[in-house]
Design an enzyme around this catalytic site. Structure first.
Site, mmCIF file in Angstrom:
data_model
loop_
_atom_site.group_PDB
_atom_site.id
_atom_site.type_symbol
_atom_site.label_atom_id
_atom_site.label_comp_id
_atom_site.label_asym_id
_atom_site.label_seq_id
_atom_site.Cartn_x
_atom_site.Cartn_y
_atom_site.Cartn_z
ATOM 1 N N LYS A 143 43.702 -50.665 -149.225
ATOM 2 C CA LYS A 143 43.972 -50.337 -147.827
ATOM 3 C C LYS A 143 44.102 -51.580 -146.947
ATOM 4 O O LYS A 143 44.909 -51.610 -146.033
ATOM 5 C CB LYS A 143 42.863 -49.428 -147.264
ATOM 6 C CG LYS A 143 42.935 -47.998 -147.781
ATOM 7 C CD LYS A 143 41.923 -47.102 -147.060
ATOM 8 C CE LYS A 143 41.895 -45.720 -147.681
ATOM 9 N NZ LYS A 143 41.043 -44.776 -146.951
ATOM 10 N N GLY A 161 33.536 -50.952 -142.532
ATOM 11 C CA GLY A 161 34.507 -51.106 -143.611
ATOM 12 C C GLY A 161 35.810 -50.419 -143.252
ATOM 13 O O GLY A 161 36.075 -50.176 -142.066
ATOM 14 N N GLY A 162 36.614 -50.094 -144.276
ATOM 15 C CA GLY A 162 37.938 -49.512 -144.033
ATOM 16 C C GLY A 162 37.887 -48.259 -143.177
ATOM 17 O O GLY A 162 38.560 -48.175 -142.143
ATOM 18 N N ASN A 172 26.896 -55.783 -142.942
ATOM 19 C CA ASN A 172 27.756 -56.969 -142.988
ATOM 20 C C ASN A 172 28.210 -57.263 -141.557
ATOM 21 O O ASN A 172 29.173 -56.684 -141.054
ATOM 22 C CB ASN A 172 28.943 -56.684 -143.916
ATOM 23 C CG ASN A 172 29.968 -57.814 -143.910
ATOM 24 O OD1 ASN A 172 29.869 -58.771 -143.130
ATOM 25 N ND2 ASN A 172 30.948 -57.704 -144.782
#
Lengths: 287, 287
Positions: free
Chosen positions: A75, A138-139, A162
């Site tokens: 992605k 994230g994505g 993160n």
């Protein structure tokens, strides 16, 4: 049950990712194509990390290939293979749909967040001016944040273990939506209109909850991206606090009309798609 | 009628050629895969001239791609993209099937001729020691000549208006089958055991016949590759002379078991494949 007929007039949407075993899209799109007489098929193509650069351009050049659905692990990586991406995809830093324009250029868009947003809006949540927390940068978390911003939320709280991912997302959001108040590093859900788990927590039995559910207000709407169970432990805790919820597969089904529009194909409602879908476990079809 | 279910476990056979509109393979293989519960699908991928070199290698590297069916205009050009080809494919100078070996090498084979040969053998024609005329030295004519040689015919007469094609085919045949008597440049069918039209004559209304049917003996078996009509003008003339015949689609259905073996998939008889097939015109399903 109408039968899927593939012939020389069939247009192909490649579903690219790795591994393919858990792919759900072929089991949702193809029954709709069969039922509506649409001459198209979604075909899983196993594309391990590192294989996309060689495969995508020649595949997308095939005249009967309409485009591709892009999933893990591509992605983010697919973006640099494209000529153009939508604003939502740019803010998300990722694409999950690619098509070829008549002039041959490749364009990408990102519908994970769109699916999430359509789902909560159709459940009656007004997003203009709202406050939201997205746990996970994230994505899918980035995509949801991008679509919430596009839908007009006023305040967006972002959290990820993160911190670099959160900072990068925050910077892209601020650039695209200067009026948005972005807050990072805090996952307290208290007092917000919408709270979303966009982490993988809940995929495995015994996973920790993504945030402190004791801080959830009953008036807060709670969304989930994990599809392993219909009511995850997180959603169950939210319901116990009195919250309205959106289950993981809603994001999936709600985004498919957007995908179908993107590819220029006949569009079905999420309800009709669910009715026709042939997912592996019956509960997955249930909203 | 069993339904074709495509999911993340489905293996893909790409059907590569251009244009795709007249592709028949998806309408024959996929109903068999559905009926037999085989988790595989034949998918047409439009691959214009010049596009194969970029597409084939990355496509064949995809772990869930079993292989490819190769058709016009790539049957000859595909050979140089492969690591290995069968003797029949080498003699034919063309491949119509490609698969990936476990070590990643690509191997090709050619089943058009095999289909033709299996068909006439199952109709009772003994080929060992027989004499045959193949009119047309293009892809399909070369494949039929190669398979007839492999099946043990003693004498092979070849004719094509393009004499270079016939000479090249003749040279490859002589090299692979030193004992075979090859004769070129004559299309007199008199006195032969088998006569084949492997030209496109019969595709268009008003086409000339491929040879002088008045010279056909009643004992000669006559085969056809044109599939536009079940009984082409050429076959009708042969039947009027008392000849037994093989129709064009027989070559198609008879070769599919060989393809299925090549791909390591469950095999059906040609009769079962015809019964399940969903070709566009009912007559195409009729043997």
């Amino acid at each position: 049950m109408a039968d899927l007929r593939i012939d020389g007039h069939t247009r192909v949407i490649a579903h690219l990712g790795h591994p393919t075993h858990s792919f759900k899209a072929p089991l949702i799109y193809n029954p709709w194509f069969a039922a509506s007489g649409t001459r198209a098929v979604v075909v899983p193509l196993d594309c391990p990390a590192g294989a996309l650069d060689a495969l995508l351009p020649p595949l997308m050049a095939a005249p009967n290939v309409l485009g591709a659905l892009i999933t893990m692990p591509h992605k983010v990586g697919v973006v640099r293979l494209l000529d153009e991406v939508s604003r939502t995809a740019r803010v998300a830093g990722a694409c999950n749909a690619v098509k070829r324009l008549p002039d041959g250029r490749l364009v990408g868009d990102m519908f994970d967040g769109e699916g999430f947003v359509r789902g909560v809006q159709r459940k009656g949540l007004a997003l203009a001016g709202a406050s939201a927390l997205v746990v996970g940068s994230g994505g899918v978390g980035s995509a949801i944040a991008a679509s919430l911003a596009a839908a007009g939320v006023a305040q967006l709280r972002l959290f990820d273990l993160n911190d670099d991912a959160t900072q990068a997302l925050s910077a892209r959001l601020r650039e695209a939506h200067p009026a948005l108040r972005v807050q990072v590093g805090d996952r307290d859900p208290a007092g917000l209109d919408l709270v979303v788990n966009a982490t993988p927590l809940g995929m495995e039995p015994g996973d920790a909850l993504p945030l402190d559910v004791n801080r959830l207000d009953a008036r807060t709407f709670v969304g989930e991206v994990v599809m392993r169970e219909r009511i995850t432990a997180f959603l169950a805790a939210a319901q116990a606090r009195g919250c309205r919820v959106q289950v993981g597969t809603d994001m999936l089904f709600e985004q498919i009309p957007a995908y179908l529009e993107f590819f220029g194909l006949p569009v079905a409602t999420p309800e009709r798609l669910r009715e026709l879908a042939r997912l592996d476990t019956p509960q997955e079809n249930t909203p």
